[in-house]
Design a protein around this motif. Structure first.
Motif, PDB file in Angstrom:
ATOM      1  N   GLY A  35      17.411  -3.343 -42.044  1.00  0.00           N
ATOM      2  CA  GLY A  35      16.269  -2.458 -41.880  1.00  0.00           C
ATOM      3  C   GLY A  35      16.701  -1.000 -41.925  1.00  0.00           C
ATOM      4  O   GLY A  35      17.802  -0.699 -42.364  1.00  0.00           O
ATOM      5  N   PRO A  36      15.811  -0.107 -41.535  1.00  0.00           N
ATOM      6  CA  PRO A  36      14.557  -0.368 -40.798  1.00  0.00           C
ATOM      7  C   PRO A  36      13.470  -0.976 -41.676  1.00  0.00           C
ATOM      8  O   PRO A  36      13.466  -0.801 -42.886  1.00  0.00           O
ATOM      9  CB  PRO A  36      14.163   1.023 -40.309  1.00  0.00           C
ATOM     10  CG  PRO A  36      14.797   1.969 -41.283  1.00  0.00           C
ATOM     11  CD  PRO A  36      16.059   1.327 -41.722  1.00  0.00           C
TER      12      PRO A  36
ATOM     13  N   ALA B  50      14.957  -1.491 -36.700  1.00  0.00           N
ATOM     14  CA  ALA B  50      16.204  -1.971 -37.296  1.00  0.00           C
ATOM     15  C   ALA B  50      16.839  -3.011 -36.374  1.00  0.00           C
ATOM     16  O   ALA B  50      16.633  -3.000 -35.157  1.00  0.00           O
ATOM     17  CB  ALA B  50      17.171  -0.822 -37.539  1.00  0.00           C
TER      18      ALA B  50
ATOM     19  N   THR C 295      19.663   5.169 -36.140  1.00  0.00           N
ATOM     20  CA  THR C 295      20.756   4.466 -35.482  1.00  0.00           C
ATOM     21  C   THR C 295      21.417   5.344 -34.430  1.00  0.00           C
ATOM     22  O   THR C 295      21.931   6.414 -34.758  1.00  0.00           O
ATOM     23  CB  THR C 295      21.825   4.041 -36.509  1.00  0.00           C
ATOM     24  OG1 THR C 295      21.195   3.228 -37.511  1.00  0.00           O
ATOM     25  CG2 THR C 295      22.940   3.262 -35.841  1.00  0.00           C
TER      26      THR C 295
ATOM     27  N   ARG D 180      23.545  -3.832 -39.979  1.00  0.00           N
ATOM     28  CA  ARG D 180      22.226  -3.262 -39.682  1.00  0.00           C
ATOM     29  C   ARG D 180      21.250  -3.684 -40.779  1.00  0.00           C
ATOM     30  O   ARG D 180      21.425  -3.339 -41.943  1.00  0.00           O
ATOM     31  CB  ARG D 180      22.278  -1.736 -39.619  1.00  0.00           C
ATOM     32  CG  ARG D 180      20.920  -1.132 -39.179  1.00  0.00           C
ATOM     33  CD  ARG D 180      20.872   0.360 -39.337  1.00  0.00           C
ATOM     34  NE  ARG D 180      20.789   0.720 -40.747  1.00  0.00           N
ATOM     35  CZ  ARG D 180      20.714   1.981 -41.189  1.00  0.00           C
ATOM     36  NH1 ARG D 180      20.745   2.984 -40.337  1.00  0.00           N
ATOM     37  NH2 ARG D 180      20.641   2.232 -42.489  1.00  0.00           N
TER      38      ARG D 180
ATOM     39  N   TYR E  20      20.497  -4.834 -35.375  1.00  0.00           N
ATOM     40  CA  TYR E  20      21.953  -4.695 -35.410  1.00  0.00           C
ATOM     41  C   TYR E  20      22.561  -6.021 -34.946  1.00  0.00           C
ATOM     42  O   TYR E  20      22.445  -6.383 -33.768  1.00  0.00           O
ATOM     43  CB  TYR E  20      22.393  -3.550 -34.499  1.00  0.00           C
ATOM     44  CG  TYR E  20      21.698  -2.243 -34.825  1.00  0.00           C
ATOM     45  CD1 TYR E  20      22.267  -1.335 -35.701  1.00  0.00           C
ATOM     46  CD2 TYR E  20      20.447  -1.933 -34.277  1.00  0.00           C
ATOM     47  CE1 TYR E  20      21.626  -0.142 -36.029  1.00  0.00           C
ATOM     48  CE2 TYR E  20      19.796  -0.746 -34.590  1.00  0.00           C
ATOM     49  CZ  TYR E  20      20.390   0.144 -35.472  1.00  0.00           C
ATOM     50  OH  TYR E  20      19.752   1.314 -35.790  1.00  0.00           O
TER      51      TYR E  20
ATOM     52  N   THR F 224      17.732  -4.959 -31.285  1.00  0.00           N
ATOM     53  CA  THR F 224      16.616  -4.494 -32.105  1.00  0.00           C
ATOM     54  C   THR F 224      16.055  -3.213 -31.500  1.00  0.00           C
ATOM     55  O   THR F 224      15.670  -3.196 -30.327  1.00  0.00           O
ATOM     56  CB  THR F 224      15.518  -5.577 -32.187  1.00  0.00           C
ATOM     57  OG1 THR F 224      16.086  -6.764 -32.741  1.00  0.00           O
ATOM     58  CG2 THR F 224      14.360  -5.121 -33.048  1.00  0.00           C
TER      59      THR F 224
END
Length: 197
Positions: free
Chosen positions: A44-45, A51, A89, A42, A53, A84
């Motif tokens: 980010g964000p 974020a 998450t 992962r 992935y 995205t």
């Protein structure tokens, strides 16, 4: 033999640093029975709360259709996927990304642009989405030394069962056009489904 996954990780780190995401990615590791480990990184964000992935492991081996009589262990296409999303998450997302990335090894699928990969189960806890639509991502291909082909990073957009049916009927481009027409934000994990007519 080139360490393909190391090249992918290095390339991803460089890409996201250029995009302003300088923190090291967090990682989740998933292993399915009879397959090698898939990692989901992962990044980010970012400043907009988005974020990314990204799978690392799919590109370990080239993809090929198991129905083909001849397979090419060197020159076959290699890929990874990136999902995205905006916000925190979603619980269970990493496993779904890993299932998608493992599909070439487990199911003999060849990941390619506009492919619809239907997991037929929620992509994360309480999710209305059950499938991924693959497309072009902003991440450039990962170059590998000859004779290996570059690794393609496909975007994987979560879609609902209704949207998946629309893709099967009308095609991926028609679905993307419907999202634009309906003002659908595909980065929103709580978004409504498009209602194409």
């Amino acid at each position: 033999m080139t360490d393909v996954l190391t090249a992918v990780r290095t390339h991803l780190g460089e890409h996201f640093r250029r995009a302003g995401i300088t923190a090291e990615p967090t990682a989740a590791s998933v292993t399915f029975l009879g397959t090698e480990r898939i990692e989901v990184l992962r990044f980010g964000p970012d400043s907009d709360g988005v974020a990314h992935y990204v799978s690392v492991g799919c590109s370990r081996h080239p993809m090929f259709d198991p129905t083909e009589l001849v397979t090419d262990a060197i020159h076959g296409p290699r890929a990874e996927v990136v999902v995205t999303l905006r916000g925190s998450t979603p619980k269970g997302l990493a496993r779904s990304v890993a299932v998608l990335a493992a599909a070439p090894a487990v199911e003999g699928l060849v990941l390619e642009e506009d492919a619809l990969i239907d997991l037929e189960t929620p992509l994360w806890e309480s999710s209305p989405f059950t499938a991924f639509l693959l497309g072009h991502s902003d991440i450039e291909e990962v170059p590998l030394p000859d004779p290996l082909p570059a690794v393609t990073i496909f975007s994987a957009t979560p879609i609902t069962a209704t949207e998946a049916a629309w893709v099967r009927l009308k095609g991926a481009d028609a679905m993307r056009e419907a999202w634009v027409t309906d003002g659908v934000d595909v980065l929103d994990p709580r978004r409504r489904a498009a209602s194409p007519s």
